[in-house]
Design a protein around this motif. Structure first.
Motif, mmCIF file in Angstrom:
data_model
loop_
_atom_site.group_PDB
_atom_site.id
_atom_site.type_symbol
_atom_site.label_atom_id
_atom_site.label_comp_id
_atom_site.label_asym_id
_atom_site.label_seq_id
_atom_site.Cartn_x
_atom_site.Cartn_y
_atom_site.Cartn_z
ATOM 1 N N ASP A 123 76.953 30.267 30.373
ATOM 2 C CA ASP A 123 77.111 29.598 31.664
ATOM 3 C C ASP A 123 78.093 30.384 32.523
ATOM 4 N N ALA A 124 77.666 30.747 33.709
ATOM 5 C CA ALA A 124 78.504 31.564 34.601
ATOM 6 C C ALA A 124 79.763 30.857 35.066
ATOM 7 N N ASN A 125 79.790 29.525 35.003
ATOM 8 C CA ASN A 125 80.962 28.776 35.444
ATOM 9 C C ASN A 125 81.945 28.488 34.313
ATOM 10 N N CYS A 126 81.666 28.997 33.123
ATOM 11 C CA CYS A 126 82.564 28.840 31.973
ATOM 12 C C CYS A 126 83.152 30.194 31.617
ATOM 13 N N GLY A 127 84.395 30.190 31.157
ATOM 14 C CA GLY A 127 85.017 31.443 30.759
ATOM 15 C C GLY A 127 86.340 31.198 30.070
ATOM 16 N N PRO A 128 86.841 32.246 29.429
ATOM 17 C CA PRO A 128 88.108 32.123 28.720
ATOM 18 C C PRO A 128 89.272 31.934 29.692
ATOM 19 N N PRO A 129 90.404 31.492 29.164
ATOM 20 C CA PRO A 129 90.683 31.244 27.752
ATOM 21 C C PRO A 129 90.163 29.871 27.311
ATOM 22 N N ILE A 130 89.967 29.734 25.998
ATOM 23 C CA ILE A 130 89.558 28.452 25.425
ATOM 24 C C ILE A 130 90.813 27.727 24.953
ATOM 25 N N LEU A 131 90.964 26.499 25.431
ATOM 26 C CA LEU A 131 92.094 25.660 25.052
ATOM 27 C C LEU A 131 91.633 24.641 24.023
ATOM 28 N N VAL A 132 92.376 24.497 22.934
ATOM 29 C CA VAL A 132 92.051 23.531 21.893
ATOM 30 C C VAL A 132 93.188 22.522 21.795
#
Length: 135
Positions: A123-132
Protein backbone atom coordinates in the motif's frame (compact mmCIF):
# COMPACT_ATOMS: atom_id res chain seq x y z
CA UNK A 1 -1.02 -3.51 18.38
CA UNK A 2 1.19 -2.50 15.50
CA UNK A 3 1.00 0.43 13.11
CA UNK A 4 2.97 1.86 10.24
CA UNK A 5 4.42 5.32 10.57
CA UNK A 6 3.81 7.05 7.24
CA UNK A 7 2.06 10.40 7.69
CA UNK A 8 -0.81 11.36 5.40
CA UNK A 9 0.11 14.51 3.52
CA UNK A 10 -3.35 15.45 2.34
CA UNK A 11 -4.96 15.04 -1.06
CA UNK A 12 -2.59 15.19 -4.00
CA UNK A 13 0.45 15.46 -1.71
CA UNK A 14 3.27 13.11 -0.89
CA UNK A 15 3.80 12.06 2.71
CA UNK A 16 5.58 14.78 4.66
CA UNK A 17 7.28 12.17 6.88
CA UNK A 18 6.41 9.93 9.79
CA UNK A 19 3.95 10.05 12.67
CA UNK A 20 2.48 7.86 15.40
CA UNK A 21 -0.77 6.11 14.47
CA UNK A 22 -0.84 3.94 17.61
CA UNK A 23 -1.04 5.46 21.09
CA UNK A 24 -1.12 4.24 24.69
CA UNK A 25 -3.36 6.15 27.08
CA UNK A 26 -2.53 6.59 30.77
CA UNK A 27 -4.86 3.72 31.77
CA UNK A 28 -3.07 1.31 29.38
CA UNK A 29 -5.69 1.48 26.63
CA UNK A 30 -4.10 1.20 23.18
CA UNK A 31 -5.64 3.25 20.36
CA UNK A 32 -4.88 2.97 16.67
CA UNK A 33 -6.43 5.81 14.69
CA UNK A 34 -6.36 6.87 11.03
CA UNK A 35 -8.04 9.61 9.04
CA UNK A 36 -7.79 11.32 5.68
CA UNK A 37 -8.33 14.61 7.52
CA UNK A 38 -5.02 16.10 8.62
CA UNK A 39 -5.03 16.60 12.42
CA UNK A 40 -8.16 14.51 13.09
CA UNK A 41 -6.26 11.61 14.74
CA UNK A 42 -4.51 14.02 17.10
CA UNK A 43 -7.82 15.63 18.05
CA UNK A 44 -9.31 12.16 18.67
CA UNK A 45 -6.40 11.09 20.90
CA UNK A 46 -6.64 14.33 22.91
CA UNK A 47 -10.39 13.68 23.33
CA UNK A 48 -9.70 10.08 24.41
CA UNK A 49 -7.11 11.28 26.96
CA UNK A 50 -9.67 13.75 28.32
CA UNK A 51 -12.18 10.96 29.05
CA UNK A 52 -13.91 10.32 25.69
CA UNK A 53 -17.25 11.81 26.69
CA UNK A 54 -19.37 12.02 23.49
CA UNK A 55 -20.87 15.38 24.52
CA UNK A 56 -17.34 16.84 24.82
CA UNK A 57 -16.44 16.14 21.16
CA UNK A 58 -18.19 19.27 19.91
CA UNK A 59 -19.85 19.82 16.56
CA UNK A 60 -19.78 17.27 13.76
CA UNK A 61 -18.69 13.67 13.70
CA UNK A 62 -15.02 12.74 13.53
CA UNK A 63 -13.86 11.59 10.10
CA UNK A 64 -11.75 8.64 11.19
CA UNK A 65 -11.42 4.95 11.99
CA UNK A 66 -10.12 3.82 15.36
CA UNK A 67 -9.30 0.48 16.93
CA UNK A 68 -9.40 0.66 20.74
CA UNK A 69 -7.99 -2.13 22.92
CA UNK A 70 -8.66 -1.88 26.65
CA UNK A 71 -6.14 -3.25 29.19
CA UNK A 72 -8.44 -6.23 29.83
CA UNK A 73 -8.30 -7.11 26.11
CA UNK A 74 -11.75 -5.82 25.11
CA UNK A 75 -11.71 -4.45 21.56
CA UNK A 76 -13.86 -1.58 20.33
CA UNK A 77 -14.21 0.06 16.93
CA UNK A 78 -15.05 3.64 16.02
CA UNK A 79 -15.87 4.78 12.52
CA UNK A 80 -16.88 8.38 11.92
CA UNK A 81 -18.47 8.47 15.37
CA UNK A 82 -17.74 9.16 19.02
CA UNK A 83 -19.84 6.09 19.87
CA UNK A 84 -17.86 2.84 19.91
CA UNK A 85 -18.96 -0.59 18.78
CA UNK A 86 -18.00 -3.48 20.98
CA UNK A 87 -16.58 -5.24 22.64
CA UNK A 88 -15.83 -7.03 19.36
CA UNK A 89 -14.93 -10.71 19.53
CA UNK A 90 -11.99 -11.17 17.15
CA UNK A 91 -8.50 -12.61 17.02
CA UNK A 92 -7.24 -9.80 14.80
CA UNK A 93 -8.37 -6.67 13.02
CA UNK A 94 -6.77 -3.88 11.01
CA UNK A 95 -7.82 -0.41 9.90
CA UNK A 96 -6.48 2.14 7.47
CA UNK A 97 -5.61 2.03 3.81
CA UNK A 98 -3.44 -1.05 4.31
CA UNK A 99 -5.95 -2.77 6.58
CA UNK A 100 -7.10 -5.34 4.01
CA UNK A 101 -3.50 -6.37 3.33
CA UNK A 102 -2.75 -6.62 7.03
CA UNK A 103 -5.89 -8.67 7.78
CA UNK A 104 -5.03 -11.05 4.96
CA UNK A 105 -1.49 -11.44 6.25
CA UNK A 106 -2.74 -12.16 9.78
CA UNK A 107 -5.28 -14.67 8.41
CA UNK A 108 -2.32 -16.39 6.74
CA UNK A 109 -0.58 -16.70 10.10
CA UNK A 110 1.62 -13.61 10.41
CA UNK A 111 1.70 -11.59 13.62
CA UNK A 112 0.67 -7.92 13.74
CA UNK A 113 4.11 -6.35 13.09
CA UNK A 114 4.72 -8.77 10.20
CA UNK A 115 1.28 -7.98 8.80
CA UNK A 116 1.99 -4.24 8.94
CA UNK A 117 5.24 -4.90 7.06
CA UNK A 118 3.22 -6.63 4.32
CA UNK A 119 0.87 -3.62 4.16
CA UNK A 120 3.90 -1.34 3.87
CA UNK A 121 5.07 -3.32 0.85
CA UNK A 122 1.69 -3.31 -0.89
CA UNK A 123 0.00 0.00 0.00
CA UNK A 124 1.49 3.32 -1.10
CA UNK A 125 0.06 5.10 1.95
CA UNK A 126 1.81 2.76 4.42
CA UNK A 127 5.48 2.91 5.32
CA UNK A 128 8.05 2.55 8.05
CA UNK A 129 8.77 2.85 10.83
CA UNK A 130 6.54 0.17 12.34
CA UNK A 131 5.47 0.91 15.91
CA UNK A 132 4.53 -1.99 18.19
CA UNK A 133 2.56 -1.47 21.43
CA UNK A 134 2.61 -4.63 23.55
CA UNK A 135 -0.29 -5.24 25.99
Amino acid sequence: MAADGRAWGGRYCNSPGGKAKAHRLDDGTRVGVVSAVVGMPERFIAWMKAGAEPKEWGEGAPDLKALIVKPNGDVFLAEDSVWFSGPIKTNCHAIGSGGDYARGAMAAGLNAPEAVAVACELDANCGPPILVLEP
